[in-house]
Design an enzyme around this catalytic site. Structure first.
Site, mmCIF file in Angstrom:
data_model
loop_
_atom_site.group_PDB
_atom_site.id
_atom_site.type_symbol
_atom_site.label_atom_id
_atom_site.label_comp_id
_atom_site.label_asym_id
_atom_site.label_seq_id
_atom_site.Cartn_x
_atom_site.Cartn_y
_atom_site.Cartn_z
ATOM 1 N N GLU A 27 38.105 21.749 -35.929
ATOM 2 C CA GLU A 27 39.389 22.022 -36.608
ATOM 3 C C GLU A 27 39.758 20.734 -37.334
ATOM 4 O O GLU A 27 40.150 19.755 -36.699
ATOM 5 C CB GLU A 27 40.483 22.354 -35.592
ATOM 6 N N CYS A 70 47.961 19.396 -40.019
ATOM 7 C CA CYS A 70 46.750 19.788 -40.745
ATOM 8 C C CYS A 70 47.107 20.812 -41.816
ATOM 9 O O CYS A 70 46.468 20.878 -42.852
ATOM 10 C CB CYS A 70 45.722 20.351 -39.785
HETATM 11 P P1 NAD Z 1 40.453 11.361 -35.792
HETATM 12 O O1 NAD Z 1 39.260 12.008 -36.369
HETATM 13 O O2 NAD Z 1 40.702 9.936 -36.132
HETATM 14 O O3 NAD Z 1 40.398 11.385 -34.189
HETATM 15 C C1 NAD Z 1 40.358 12.591 -33.454
HETATM 16 C C2 NAD Z 1 39.781 12.337 -32.074
HETATM 17 O O4 NAD Z 1 38.425 11.933 -32.203
HETATM 18 C C3 NAD Z 1 40.483 11.241 -31.271
HETATM 19 O O5 NAD Z 1 40.555 11.646 -29.923
HETATM 20 C C4 NAD Z 1 39.556 10.056 -31.440
HETATM 21 O O6 NAD Z 1 39.629 9.120 -30.386
HETATM 22 C C5 NAD Z 1 38.197 10.742 -31.467
HETATM 23 N N1 NAD Z 1 37.143 10.002 -32.174
HETATM 24 C C6 NAD Z 1 37.287 9.164 -33.229
HETATM 25 N N2 NAD Z 1 36.070 8.713 -33.627
HETATM 26 C C7 NAD Z 1 35.164 9.318 -32.809
HETATM 27 C C8 NAD Z 1 33.738 9.251 -32.733
HETATM 28 N N3 NAD Z 1 33.005 8.487 -33.551
HETATM 29 N N4 NAD Z 1 33.123 10.002 -31.792
HETATM 30 C C9 NAD Z 1 33.826 10.790 -30.948
HETATM 31 N N5 NAD Z 1 35.173 10.857 -30.964
HETATM 32 C C10 NAD Z 1 35.838 10.131 -31.896
HETATM 33 O O7 NAD Z 1 41.685 12.279 -36.172
HETATM 34 P P2 NAD Z 1 43.241 12.103 -35.823
HETATM 35 O O8 NAD Z 1 43.787 10.956 -36.599
HETATM 36 O O9 NAD Z 1 43.442 12.125 -34.356
HETATM 37 O O10 NAD Z 1 43.854 13.471 -36.391
HETATM 38 C C11 NAD Z 1 44.226 13.638 -37.723
HETATM 39 C C12 NAD Z 1 43.296 14.611 -38.409
HETATM 40 O O11 NAD Z 1 43.183 15.786 -37.634
HETATM 41 C C13 NAD Z 1 43.820 15.072 -39.757
HETATM 42 O O12 NAD Z 1 42.767 15.104 -40.677
HETATM 43 C C14 NAD Z 1 44.337 16.473 -39.466
HETATM 44 O O13 NAD Z 1 44.397 17.306 -40.592
HETATM 45 C C15 NAD Z 1 43.359 16.943 -38.452
HETATM 46 N N6 NAD Z 1 43.898 18.044 -37.648
HETATM 47 C C16 NAD Z 1 43.406 19.307 -37.844
HETATM 48 C C17 NAD Z 1 43.933 20.388 -37.134
HETATM 49 C C18 NAD Z 1 43.442 21.781 -37.348
HETATM 50 O O14 NAD Z 1 43.838 22.665 -36.600
HETATM 51 N N7 NAD Z 1 42.608 22.064 -38.354
HETATM 52 C C19 NAD Z 1 44.955 20.167 -36.230
HETATM 53 C C20 NAD Z 1 45.440 18.871 -36.049
HETATM 54 C C21 NAD Z 1 44.893 17.824 -36.759
#
Ligand code: NAD
Length: 455
Positions: free
Chosen positions: A226, A261
């Site tokens: 997502e 999102c």
């Molecule tokens: P992010 O990708 O920075 O981090 C998400 C998660 O992934 C965190 O728990 C982080 O610690 C982990 N992570 C980061 N790098 C990683 C790696 N290399 N390997 C494994 N895990 C890793 O995203 P964010 O800042 O937490 O969230 C914002 C983004 O999420 C925005 O782009 C938003 O649109 C999206 N989002 C989408 C939905 C949806 O339903 N489509 C819902 C909420 C947020």
């Protein structure tokens, strides 16, 4: 690991982050061989999840407080998030039995057939911070109901909420062998990728989602993503109440400071209404109250991640350099915390970052279009495909338009909306697979086809 309050810049508390050793020992706990959870009848698991919902509601004041402290979300939005999460839980507890029931075919033939569902096993749920209850519930609730064990990795910006969720699940009767929380940043999430897990369900940015999908591809286990969006809205020529449309779109663009999102990130307005719409949109934006998220009157709290302020400022400067008109806002608000003015740009076009790069903040670009065809072409001109909306008094026009939108969720006269009855699914860089609805239950199951022939 220090947990910061984004509204004050001060440390709230310090947590012990997981390391290689603790990750291994927690994973050993949820190994599927410890299958007490799977052995429970579906009814019993549903009852425990229902108790979890009751516990969330009973402790909502404390949960709301922690959520606002660590994310900077206005207190009333934190409360709405917990209530919204309970509504989603209600969907799953009410519908799981019907969705997961066994189906029988060809009963009157020599070879009878049956379809049944089994849990995937132990899955990873790597989650985001912007709606930690909602996006968490989308994954760990259907995963648990269908009998899976969950390795839950909340975002490092929502760790207190992650631990609150775990405590509440345990209190409700979910055993430690079915749910473990992993505290930490990127490195903790990454450590889970090389472990022996049976599925990876991720909510977050496109870049991390793609990294995870590539990293675990060799395992050939289900991956659900997502991801982000650049969600457009079109204000058509058939509108009699532009003020109402502007008010609705201000909410769609700036709720949770645009850190959704499915926030509206681009608005296209028919020439007929362009000037009036821009004016009304600015007027409504100026009614937003930015400030201490603990204050019940505040509509826009802090930006959760401090490094995002410079990113937002860059989008504004890039747009202005390329000819955009700054109608209101545009600046970081000097403060101990992370605050950014609700920002409205008009005269924008698709050469500007604000029209193609996910802003994930309180910034909106408004572009004038001459007709429906131009609106549609621009709306579909994106690498994302999560949601798209049309505002129109003409239902026929709206429905025809919605058919042509390349997005997983389309809206008429509303935006920024999620329903547990419908699959939450993004196209292109917005994701893979679906959560919520019956598809969000099947996502955590393996099917088994049975063939019975009489000897
Ligand atoms: P992010 O990708 O920075 O981090 C998400 C998660 O992934 C965190 O728990 C982080 O610690 C982990 N992570 C980061 N790098 C990683 C790696 N290399 N390997 C494994 N895990 C890793 O995203 P964010 O800042 O937490 O969230 C914002 C983004 O999420 C925005 O782009 C938003 O649109 C999206 N989002 C989408 C939905 C949806 O339903 N489509 C819902 C909420 C947020």
């Amino acid at each position: 690991m220090k947990i910061y309050n984004p509204a004050t810049g001060k440390v709230i508390t310090t947590l012990e982050a997981d390391n290689v050793k603790t990750i291994k020992s927690k994973l050993a706990k949820i190994h599927v061989q410890n299958n007490a959870w799977q052995q429970l009848a579906l009814d019993e698991r549903i009852a425990i999840i229902d108790t979890f919902k009751t516990n969330l509601l009973e402790s909502k004041d404390a949960l709301t407080n922690d959520l606002t402290l660590e994310t900077g979300k206005p207190i009333k939005e934190s409360l709405a998030e917990i209530e919204g999460a309970c509504y989603r839980i209600d969907y799953f507890t009410a519908h799981a039995k019907e969705v997961l029931k066994e189906e029988y075919f060809n009963q009157n033939t020599n070879t009878q057939e049956k379809l049944s569902y089994e849990p995937l096993g132990a899955i990873a749920n790597i989650s985001a911070w912007n709606y930690p209850f909602l996006v968490g519930v989308n994954v760990f609730i259907p995963a648990l109901i269908t009998g899976n064990h969950v390795a839950y990795k909340p975002s490092e910006f929502a760790s207190l909420t992650g631990l609150n969720i775990q405590a509440s699940l345990y209190q409700s009767g979910v055993p430690e062998s079915a749910f473990q929380t992993f505290i930490g940043g990127k490195e903790v999430g990454e450590a889970l990728l090389s472990e022996d897990l049976d599925g990876y369900f991720f909510t977050g940015s496109y870049h991390t989602g793609r990294f995870i999908a590539e990293k675990v591809a060799y395992k050939l286990v289900p991956v659900g993503l997502e991801l982000g969006g650049k969600d457009p809205a079109y204000v058509s020529e058939f509108n009699s109440d532009i003020n109402k449309v502007a008010s609705s779109l201000v909410e769609g663009a700036f709720y949770n400071n645009g850190q959704s999102c499915c926030a509206v990130e681009r608005i296209y307005v028919h020439t007929k209404h362009y000037q009036a719409f821009c004016q009304a949109f600015v007027d409504h934006s100026k009614g937003l109250i930015v400030g201490n998220p603990m204050d019940k009157l505040v509509t826009n709290g802090a930006i959760t991640r401090p490094q995002h302020l410079a990113f937002l400022q860059d989008q504004v400067e890039d747009a202005c350099q390329k000819g955009a008109k700054l109608l209101t806002g545009g600046n970081i608000i000097p403060s101990e915390g992370n605050f950014f003015e609700p920002t409205v740009l008009s005269n924008v076009n698709h050469s500007m970052k604000v029209m193609y790069e996910e802003s994930f903040g309180p910034i909106i670009g408004i572009q004038e279009v001459k007709d429906e065809h131009q609106a549609l072409t621009l709306m579909n001109d994106t690498q994302y495909g999560l949601t798209a909306s049309i505002f129109s008094d003409n239902e026929e026009e709206a429905k025809h338009f919605m058919h042509q939108l390349d997005a997983g969720n389309v809206y008429m006269n509303c935006a920024d909306r999620v329903s547990p009855f419908l699959p939450w699914a993004g196209r292109k860089r917005s994701g893979l697979g679906a959560t919520l609805s019956k598809h969000g239950l099947y996502a955590f199951c393996k099917t088994k086809g049975w063939h019975f022939r009489k000897a």
